[in-house]
Write an enzyme that holds these catalytic residues in place. Structure first.
Site, mmCIF file in Angstrom:
data_model
loop_
_atom_site.group_PDB
_atom_site.id
_atom_site.type_symbol
_atom_site.label_atom_id
_atom_site.label_comp_id
_atom_site.label_asym_id
_atom_site.label_seq_id
_atom_site.Cartn_x
_atom_site.Cartn_y
_atom_site.Cartn_z
ATOM 1 N N HIS A 197 -6.002 12.043 11.947
ATOM 2 C CA HIS A 197 -4.569 11.918 12.182
ATOM 3 C C HIS A 197 -3.769 12.510 11.026
ATOM 4 C CE1 HIS A 197 -5.926 9.197 15.277
ATOM 5 N NE2 HIS A 197 -4.699 9.086 15.732
ATOM 6 N N MET A 251 -20.554 20.537 23.059
ATOM 7 C CA MET A 251 -20.970 21.672 23.890
ATOM 8 C C MET A 251 -21.535 21.199 25.223
ATOM 9 S SD MET A 251 -20.275 24.601 22.477
ATOM 10 C CE MET A 251 -21.309 25.681 23.459
ATOM 11 N N GLY A 274 31.216 -1.171 -14.536
ATOM 12 C CA GLY A 274 32.140 -2.288 -14.669
ATOM 13 C C GLY A 274 31.555 -3.484 -15.379
ATOM 14 N N LYS A 323 -16.229 13.438 14.715
ATOM 15 C CA LYS A 323 -16.704 13.419 13.328
ATOM 16 C C LYS A 323 -17.600 12.208 13.061
ATOM 17 C CE LYS A 323 -12.441 13.519 11.922
ATOM 18 N NZ LYS A 323 -11.824 13.690 13.259
ATOM 19 N N SER A 344 22.204 4.183 -16.174
ATOM 20 C CA SER A 344 20.754 4.452 -16.207
ATOM 21 C C SER A 344 20.011 3.484 -15.297
ATOM 22 C CB SER A 344 20.215 4.403 -17.641
ATOM 23 O OG SER A 344 20.583 3.231 -18.317
ATOM 24 N N ASP A 358 -16.602 10.766 5.963
ATOM 25 C CA ASP A 358 -15.970 10.926 7.270
ATOM 26 C C ASP A 358 -14.469 10.790 7.071
ATOM 27 O OD1 ASP A 358 -15.398 11.072 9.957
ATOM 28 O OD2 ASP A 358 -15.863 8.965 10.355
ATOM 29 N N CYS A 359 -13.737 11.894 7.237
ATOM 30 C CA CYS A 359 -12.296 11.905 6.951
ATOM 31 C C CYS A 359 -11.483 11.739 8.228
ATOM 32 C CB CYS A 359 -11.906 13.207 6.255
ATOM 33 S SG CYS A 359 -12.675 13.397 4.647
ATOM 34 N N LEU A 393 25.428 -2.394 -14.608
ATOM 35 C CA LEU A 393 26.222 -1.862 -13.506
ATOM 36 C C LEU A 393 27.537 -1.255 -13.994
ATOM 37 C CD1 LEU A 393 25.771 -4.820 -10.990
ATOM 38 C CD2 LEU A 393 24.773 -2.525 -10.756
ATOM 39 N N ASP A 413 -10.585 12.770 17.492
ATOM 40 C CA ASP A 413 -11.551 12.689 18.590
ATOM 41 C C ASP A 413 -12.373 13.965 18.752
ATOM 42 O OD1 ASP A 413 -12.749 11.082 20.520
ATOM 43 O OD2 ASP A 413 -11.596 11.983 22.140
#
Length: 641
Positions: A123, A176, A481, A46, A552, A119-120, A479, A43
């Site tokens: 947040h 301003m 086992g 921009k 893996s 315009d970036c 897995l 805010d």
């Protein structure tokens, strides 16, 4: 005296119009382009500022203006006032919340220059969007709400702009009108920002008092409300600041080759965008990384050959000599080439929701070069609010850290400060193809220059011929086992009876020695597989058939090992066993401990297993005995030579 015949007024008008159009088009064609961003805290105005620039530069059509006035009334703007932010905030969520979420790009022009403005979002959670917008900018307009002063996000965005290499910073003290155009307020904010800027290395910035809503000091200066201000308006500053392409043209010639242009047998050129410097026919050039040299024969464009091409132009260069050059190579000044290395210190901005996996192989894209690369444990991450360097084992979304990056082959590069194209890179996840990070190369590591591959006379093919077999890696995954080790052992016995030279690397066995320093965190598991992959590759160089039995669990690491080996040498064998079956076997009692919470990061319980998507071989241990599975595997890998 005879009457003078006046030219036909219609003919004269058409001629003048044609002349004016030609003059306008010529002037417009040769205007320079400035890319800039607006950023700052939430805010700070921009989007309103950009909307005002579009409005004042007459870049809004009548139907857009009517829609803007209508939308302004809907969102609560009173009277004839216009909510200029609605010109830029295009997403429904942005309009509903009154914030910017995505990066919005807009184009406008004045008599002197063309502009692309981004315009970036303000947040913190959208920092990655801001980095995207800043990556191609020549200038940053950092807005500060005159009522609030310098905030945390002001500092964050200023640091990011400086990090990304934006040299031209404008501090726009906005709103301003809401502080009665107070000079004292303006001076105080500028002093606060100057102290912070010095801390992070911003040497110069331009400060302006503005009101995006009222239009003060946007297109004309000074405003009647700020007669105490003697500097330029925002648009005047934007029209006269030096652009990156001007600076880039003064540096040595660099052109990453994007495409080998070969329309027929009589023409062979190398196409790309010149990142820095200039080039002329006859100039001596070098092709990296090969180091071959030649001279420029011609500079070809759609509109004809050029006597000179400069930074920012896309051209096709032909050479006097037939030398090897392909996509990913770099054409450069012969006497002043960039560096080549495969290990670097880098600054990384992490852009992905999933954390950095240290040691995992990612695609690294630098200019037109693409290599496989791994990120080492970060040296530190930066708290952009305090500028403190904090210890870190990984990087999370929006983190900025410094880490070493190892590539699998040399890259042609320059530091990011010198060349954005050859110094800025992205990391891409090999499985999802998502861009996970943006990075800046700081410098190459000295050890990468001092370590060279030592050639030997006995080649890997000679080793393989001596053993009368084709080297390969049989990579068993499944897995705990599932029966990997049992089946791998049966396969090795059958290969031994066939007089084949083999070696079995078992997951438990290597942790007694080679990998005894590794635990079972995700990072340690990645490193465990990397080391095994390197050992397996060396063993294939010796001509062996290597069998590996490791859980893996991650596809990315199995793919990493596959890429270490020659084509068709990696054979992925999926030992497909349902979790409930593997858990019932539980010979080692590991599942029981994991269920009780005594064993953390156990695959299948509190750590994921990613089954192969297209394994070369699949065996089901519910339907097959270990010996049957081994027979099937051996039949699938024949012939062995």
């Amino acid at each position: 005296m005879a009457d003078t015949v006046s030219p036909d007024p219609v003919y004269r008008t058409e001629a003048l119009i044609a002349e004016d159009i030609d003059s306008y088009l010529d002037t417009h064609q040769h205007k320079t382009m400035l890319r800039f961003i607006t950023c700052g805290s939430v805010d700070d105005g921009k989007s309103t500022l950009i909307g005002r620039l579009l409005y004042d530069s007459k870049m809004i059509f009548e139907d857009q203006l009517d829609a803007l006035q209508s939308d302004s009334k809907k969102v609560g703007t009173q009277g004839q006032e216009i909510d200029f932010a609605l010109l830029v905030d295009g997403l429904a969520a942005e309009r509903e919340q009154g914030i910017t979420i995505d990066v919005a790009y807009r184009f406008f022009n004045t008599e002197k220059r063309k502009f692309i403005v981004a315009d970036c979002p303000g947040h913190e959670q959208y920092t990655r969007n801001m980095v995207t917008g800043a990556s191609t900018a020549d200038l940053a307009v950092i807005l500060v709400d005159a009522r609030k002063g310098v905030l945390v996000q002001t500092r964050r965005h200023s640091y990011l702009c400086h990090l990304i290499g934006i040299k031209n910073i404008v501090l726009a003290v906005n709103k301003m009108d809401l502080v009665e155009y107070s000079q004292d307020t303006f001076d105080s904010i500028v002093a606060d920002y100057a102290a912070f800027a010095q801390e992070i290395g911003i040497e110069n910035f331009t400060a302006l008092p503005i009101s995006g809503f009222k239009g003060d000091n946007i297109t004309t200066a000074p405003s009647e409300n700020t007669l105490w201000y003697e500097g330029p308006s925002l648009i005047e500053h934007l029209e006269n600041v030096e652009v990156l392409s001007t600076v880039a043209a003064q540096k040595p010639f660099r052109m990453p080759v994007q495409w080998v242009n070969r329309p027929n047998l009589d023409f062979r050129g190398f196409s790309g965008l010149i990142s820095t410097g200039s080039i002329h026919p006859g100039d001596a050039v070098r092709v990296l990384p090969s180091g071959k040299t030649s001279a420029v024969k011609s500079i070809v464009t759609y509109n004809g050959d050029l006597d000179e091409a400069v930074a920012g132009q896309s051209v096709t260069v032909t050479l006097e000599d037939e030398i090897d050059c392909s996509r990913g190579d770099v054409l450069c000044t012969a006497g002043d080439p960039p560096e080549t290395a495969d290990q670097f210190e880098s600054t990384i901005v992490w852009l992905n929701d999933e954390d950095l996996h240290v040691g995992r192989a990612y695609w690294l894209k630098l200019g037109t070069q693409t290599v496989s690369a791994t990120v080492q444990p970060p040296k530190y991450r930066v708290d952009v609010n305090t500028m403190d360097r904090l210890a870190a084992k990984s990087l999370t979304l929006n983190d900025i850290g410094v880490a070493e990056v190892f590539a699998d082959k040399p890259l042609v590069f320059e530091s990011y400060d010198e060349n954005r194209t050859l110094g800025g890179f992205i990391l891409i996840d090999k499985i999802t193809n998502a861009t996970v990070a943006a990075g800046m190369l700081n410098f190459s590591l000295r050890r990468s220059q001092n370590v060279h591959w030592q050639p030997t006379d006995i080649t890997r093919q000679h080793h393989a011929d001596m053993k009368n077999q084709t080297p390969r890696v049989l990579w068993f995954t499944g897995l705990s086992g599932s029966g990997k080790s049992t089946i791998a052992n049966e396969v090795e016995k059958k290969l031994a009876l066939m007089n084949r030279h083999t070696f079995l690397l078992d997951g438990d066995n290597v942790r007694h020695g080679l990998n005894k320093d590794l635990g079972f965190t995700e990072t340690d598991r990645i490193e465990n597989i990397r080391r095994i992959g390197e050992v397996a590759r060396l063993m294939t160089d010796a001509g062996l058939i290597v069998l590996t039995a490791f859980i893996s669990p991650f596809r990315a690491e199995r793919q990493m090992v596959r890429e270490m080996l020659a084509d068709h040498e990696f054979i992925e064998i999926f030992v497909d066993t349902p979790l409930e079956v593997a858990e019932k076997r539980d010979v080692k009692g590991l599942y029981k401990k994991a269920r009780e919470g005594k064993l953390k990061n156990f695959t299948g319980i509190d750590s994921p297993y990613e089954p192969p998507q297209e394994p070369e071989i699949t065996v089901n241990t519910v339907a097959m005995t270990p010996e049957e599975a081994a027979d099937y595997i051996v039949s699938q890998i024949l012939p062995l030579k």
